[in-house]
Design a protein around this motif. Structure first.
Motif, mmCIF file in Angstrom:
data_model
loop_
_atom_site.group_PDB
_atom_site.id
_atom_site.type_symbol
_atom_site.label_atom_id
_atom_site.label_comp_id
_atom_site.label_asym_id
_atom_site.label_seq_id
_atom_site.Cartn_x
_atom_site.Cartn_y
_atom_site.Cartn_z
ATOM 1 N N ALA A 79 -33.798 -24.040 -65.909
ATOM 2 C CA ALA A 79 -33.826 -25.165 -66.982
ATOM 3 C C ALA A 79 -33.028 -24.729 -68.029
ATOM 4 C CB ALA A 79 -35.190 -25.819 -67.343
ATOM 5 N N ALA A 80 -33.048 -23.443 -68.533
ATOM 6 C CA ALA A 80 -32.183 -23.020 -69.702
ATOM 7 C C ALA A 80 -31.133 -22.345 -69.176
ATOM 8 C CB ALA A 80 -33.008 -22.167 -70.545
ATOM 9 N N ALA A 81 -30.448 -22.578 -68.085
ATOM 10 C CA ALA A 81 -29.392 -22.098 -67.621
ATOM 11 C C ALA A 81 -28.219 -22.283 -68.503
ATOM 12 C CB ALA A 81 -29.027 -22.623 -66.105
ATOM 13 N N GLU A 82 -27.222 -21.181 -68.861
ATOM 14 C CA GLU A 82 -26.244 -21.331 -69.696
ATOM 15 C C GLU A 82 -25.160 -22.248 -69.022
ATOM 16 O OE1 GLU A 82 -24.597 -17.674 -71.049
ATOM 17 O OE2 GLU A 82 -26.309 -16.777 -71.447
ATOM 18 N N ASN A 83 -25.104 -22.377 -67.796
ATOM 19 C CA ASN A 83 -23.942 -23.400 -66.989
ATOM 20 C C ASN A 83 -24.400 -24.773 -66.757
ATOM 21 O OD1 ASN A 83 -25.772 -22.608 -65.050
ATOM 22 N ND2 ASN A 83 -24.320 -22.231 -63.474
ATOM 23 N N ALA A 84 -25.384 -25.100 -67.660
ATOM 24 C CA ALA A 84 -25.850 -26.586 -67.836
ATOM 25 C C ALA A 84 -24.746 -27.412 -68.083
ATOM 26 C CB ALA A 84 -27.143 -26.793 -68.432
ATOM 27 N N THR A 85 -24.671 -28.544 -67.564
ATOM 28 C CA THR A 85 -23.468 -29.457 -67.858
ATOM 29 C C THR A 85 -24.289 -30.497 -68.692
ATOM 30 O OG1 THR A 85 -22.325 -29.018 -65.714
ATOM 31 C CG2 THR A 85 -21.912 -31.027 -67.101
ATOM 32 N N ILE A 113 -30.806 -28.893 -79.504
ATOM 33 C CA ILE A 113 -32.083 -29.597 -79.102
ATOM 34 C C ILE A 113 -32.481 -29.132 -77.876
ATOM 35 C CG2 ILE A 113 -33.142 -31.995 -78.634
ATOM 36 C CD1 ILE A 113 -31.172 -33.168 -80.651
ATOM 37 N N TYR A 114 -31.661 -29.300 -76.654
ATOM 38 C CA TYR A 114 -32.248 -28.932 -75.484
ATOM 39 C C TYR A 114 -32.429 -27.610 -75.225
ATOM 40 C CZ TYR A 114 -31.972 -28.205 -70.248
ATOM 41 O OH TYR A 114 -32.255 -27.739 -69.042
ATOM 42 N N TYR A 115 -31.503 -26.679 -75.787
ATOM 43 C CA TYR A 115 -31.810 -25.209 -75.636
ATOM 44 C C TYR A 115 -33.103 -24.681 -76.439
ATOM 45 C CZ TYR A 115 -28.023 -24.638 -72.626
ATOM 46 O OH TYR A 115 -26.887 -24.638 -71.533
ATOM 47 N N SER A 116 -33.161 -25.353 -77.619
ATOM 48 C CA SER A 116 -34.620 -24.825 -78.322
ATOM 49 C C SER A 116 -35.816 -25.590 -77.679
ATOM 50 C CB SER A 116 -34.365 -25.531 -79.765
ATOM 51 O OG SER A 116 -34.626 -26.832 -79.482
ATOM 52 N N ALA A 117 -35.817 -26.342 -76.717
ATOM 53 C CA ALA A 117 -36.840 -26.736 -76.195
ATOM 54 C C ALA A 117 -37.111 -26.176 -74.780
ATOM 55 C CB ALA A 117 -36.682 -28.318 -75.665
ATOM 56 N N HIS A 118 -36.134 -25.445 -74.379
ATOM 57 C CA HIS A 118 -36.204 -24.691 -73.147
ATOM 58 C C HIS A 118 -36.073 -23.119 -73.369
ATOM 59 C CE1 HIS A 118 -35.626 -28.645 -71.457
ATOM 60 N NE2 HIS A 118 -36.418 -28.231 -70.543
ATOM 61 N N ALA A 119 -36.131 -22.553 -74.577
ATOM 62 C CA ALA A 119 -36.297 -21.286 -74.886
ATOM 63 C C ALA A 119 -37.272 -20.532 -74.513
ATOM 64 C CB ALA A 119 -35.918 -20.919 -76.399
ATOM 65 N N ARG A 173 -32.079 -32.435 -65.866
ATOM 66 C CA ARG A 173 -33.294 -31.785 -66.472
ATOM 67 C C ARG A 173 -33.763 -32.349 -67.666
ATOM 68 N NH1 ARG A 173 -35.296 -27.551 -63.740
ATOM 69 N NH2 ARG A 173 -33.826 -26.319 -62.670
ATOM 70 N N SER A 174 -32.609 -33.239 -68.233
ATOM 71 C CA SER A 174 -33.165 -34.057 -69.535
ATOM 72 C C SER A 174 -32.132 -35.158 -69.910
ATOM 73 C CB SER A 174 -33.583 -33.051 -70.665
ATOM 74 O OG SER A 174 -34.104 -33.532 -71.914
#
Length: 156
Positions: free
Chosen positions: A15-21, A116-122, A102-103
């Motif tokens: 979920a916390a992949a750096e290559n998320a689109t 917001i997304y990466y802080s929730a999936h850190a 994912r979200s």
């Protein structure tokens, strides 16, 4: 003004992949003015070919004096449909290729949506564990943990 962002990750990625689109779900001016190139740039080949055929048909209709209004209406409809539904088609296309939705995040811009997304999936960092000290007076045979003065786990 806030927008919704669809967050998709490639197949097998966490979920916390750096290559998320991050796909902004909303009206796209570039898709409105250039529907065919927008679709083709985003590798939506099928929809790009359909839009091209409809744009050519609209151009042919516009050349006729009786059907000019119909041609203009068709061209406008293709542009509006691409601008409004293009991001959804892009997301569904990725999901068809096993990407995972994912979200959905509401934010005013892309940077805020990413925060917001990466802080929730850190992933929280693991605290450094303190070294364990042996307990005085315990029998520490190999394979048998201490039982704090009671019988050992194996019934000794």
């Amino acid at each position: 003004m806030t927008a919704s962002y669809l967050i998709l990750t490639p197949p097998g990625a966490p979920a916390a992949a750096e290559n998320a689109t991050f796909i902004r779900d909303g009206f796209r001016w570039t898709a409105f003015f250039f529907p065919v190139p927008w679709l083709l740039v985003h590798r939506l080949w099928f929809w790009g070919i359909i839009a091209l055929v409809l744009q050519v048909a609209a151009s042919i209709l516009t050349d006729s004096s009786e059907l000019a209004a119909a041609g203009f209406t068709l061209a406008l409809a293709v542009s509006l449909l691409t601008a409004l539904e293009g991001p959804q088609v892009l997301a569904r296309s990725r999901e068809a290729r096993n990407w995972t939705l994912r979200s959905i995040v509401s934010a005013r811009d892309l940077q805020t949506a990413e925060q917001i997304y990466y802080s929730a999936h850190a992933t929280p960092e693991k605290p450094a564990s303190a070294p364990t000290l042996p307990i005085a007076g315990t029998n520490t045979k190999a394979g048998s943990p201490p039982a704090l003065g009671l019988l050992g786990y194996d019934g000794e």
